[in-house]
Design an enzyme around this catalytic site. Sequence first.
Site, PDB file in Angstrom:
ATOM      1  N   GLY A  71     -11.598 -14.902  -0.202  1.00 64.35           N
ATOM      2  CA  GLY A  71     -11.179 -16.118  -0.904  1.00 64.35           C
ATOM      3  C   GLY A  71      -9.698 -16.242  -1.161  1.00 64.35           C
ATOM      4  O   GLY A  71      -9.293 -16.932  -2.103  1.00 64.35           O
ATOM      5  N   GLU A  72      -8.851 -15.604  -0.326  1.00 65.77           N
ATOM      6  CA  GLU A  72      -7.408 -15.683  -0.592  1.00 65.77           C
ATOM      7  C   GLU A  72      -6.882 -17.113  -0.473  1.00 65.77           C
ATOM      8  O   GLU A  72      -5.980 -17.512  -1.221  1.00 65.77           O
ATOM      9  CB  GLU A  72      -6.634 -14.761   0.345  1.00 65.77           C
ATOM     10  CG  GLU A  72      -5.130 -14.744   0.030  1.00 65.77           C
ATOM     11  CD  GLU A  72      -4.359 -13.682   0.777  1.00 65.77           C
ATOM     12  OE1 GLU A  72      -3.128 -13.845   0.895  1.00 65.77           O
ATOM     13  OE2 GLU A  72      -4.965 -12.697   1.232  1.00 65.77           O
ATOM     14  N   ARG A  73      -7.422 -17.907   0.462  1.00 64.54           N
ATOM     15  CA  ARG A  73      -6.968 -19.297   0.576  1.00 64.54           C
ATOM     16  C   ARG A  73      -7.247 -20.055  -0.708  1.00 64.54           C
ATOM     17  O   ARG A  73      -6.403 -20.829  -1.177  1.00 64.54           O
ATOM     18  CB  ARG A  73      -7.667 -19.999   1.746  1.00 64.54           C
ATOM     19  CG  ARG A  73      -7.112 -19.647   3.111  1.00 64.54           C
ATOM     20  CD  ARG A  73      -7.780 -20.460   4.210  1.00 64.54           C
ATOM     21  NE  ARG A  73      -7.330 -21.841   4.224  1.00 64.54           N
ATOM     22  CZ  ARG A  73      -8.077 -22.891   3.928  1.00 64.54           C
ATOM     23  NH1 ARG A  73      -9.330 -22.738   3.538  1.00 64.54           N
ATOM     24  NH2 ARG A  73      -7.574 -24.112   3.989  1.00 64.54           N
TER      25      ARG A  73
END
Length: 300
Positions: A99-101
Amino acid sequence: MTQRKNERRGLGRGLSALMADIGVDAGVNDPVSEAPQQRAGLQNLPIEAIRANPDQPRRAFDERALEELSQSIREKGIVQPLVVRPVATEPGKFEIVAGERRWRAAQLARLGEVPVLIRAFSDQEVLEVAIIENIQREGLNAIEEAAGYRQLIDRFGHTQEKVAEALGKSRSHIANLLRLLTLPQDVQNMVVAGTISAGHARALVTAPDPVSLALKVAGEGLSVRETEDLARRIGHPASQKRGNSRQKDADTRVLEEDLSANLGMSVVIDHRAGGEGQVTIRYQTLDQLDQLCQLLSSVR
């Protein structure tokens, strides 16, 4: 010694189990996905308590796409929670598993906290999840995807077959991507930038001067087939002049690709009708020559 064995025991708990644990099949911020408050073990964390994964295979994030995602988050919130794990050396801090974006877009949207699922993943599982999430959701470029596979193989001792089976890819797909990492960095950068395609780059792996050829391909807008013909002519000028260049069968080409990917060097097989032939391995540095000698010495 025990820890090393555990690292090489296979692909962790199995990728299907990992994906089920983090719900990776759901959309990145899809309104029809399960709402965050319905997920077991969900909690909110301050955004400053979360940091990126340094082994994240994705290195480039499209700024326009991030802005669009941040606008969606402003309007609807984060529908699909981040997955994080505690940072052992920093109490109260967490590292992103998936979930870095969304985390980056949440910062653009100026959120104070984000929904997360906290999981006790190992380093191996974190890398596997990061690679799979990127491939399935955001589409790594060919070089980033290849680098991710290379990490799985080098760091955890997996074979190409094992990686292909676990990730639902063909072995030839894995091998062809790994071949791209044998190209000079300038050519790899052209693939990342989209100046040439992965197909163009694969055709240049066995070429004597791939950088010059890549520039020619980009400048003249050559197709992949034209690039293959160009690389073949330059790589085997003598046979072209004699007019007796033989078209290799598909099995020979696949074997060349597999050997090139496994060795990290250019391999050319010249198989003749009588059953005899020769294998040519081209190394680019003395380190590669030393590596080849060690591999040959270890063969029993």
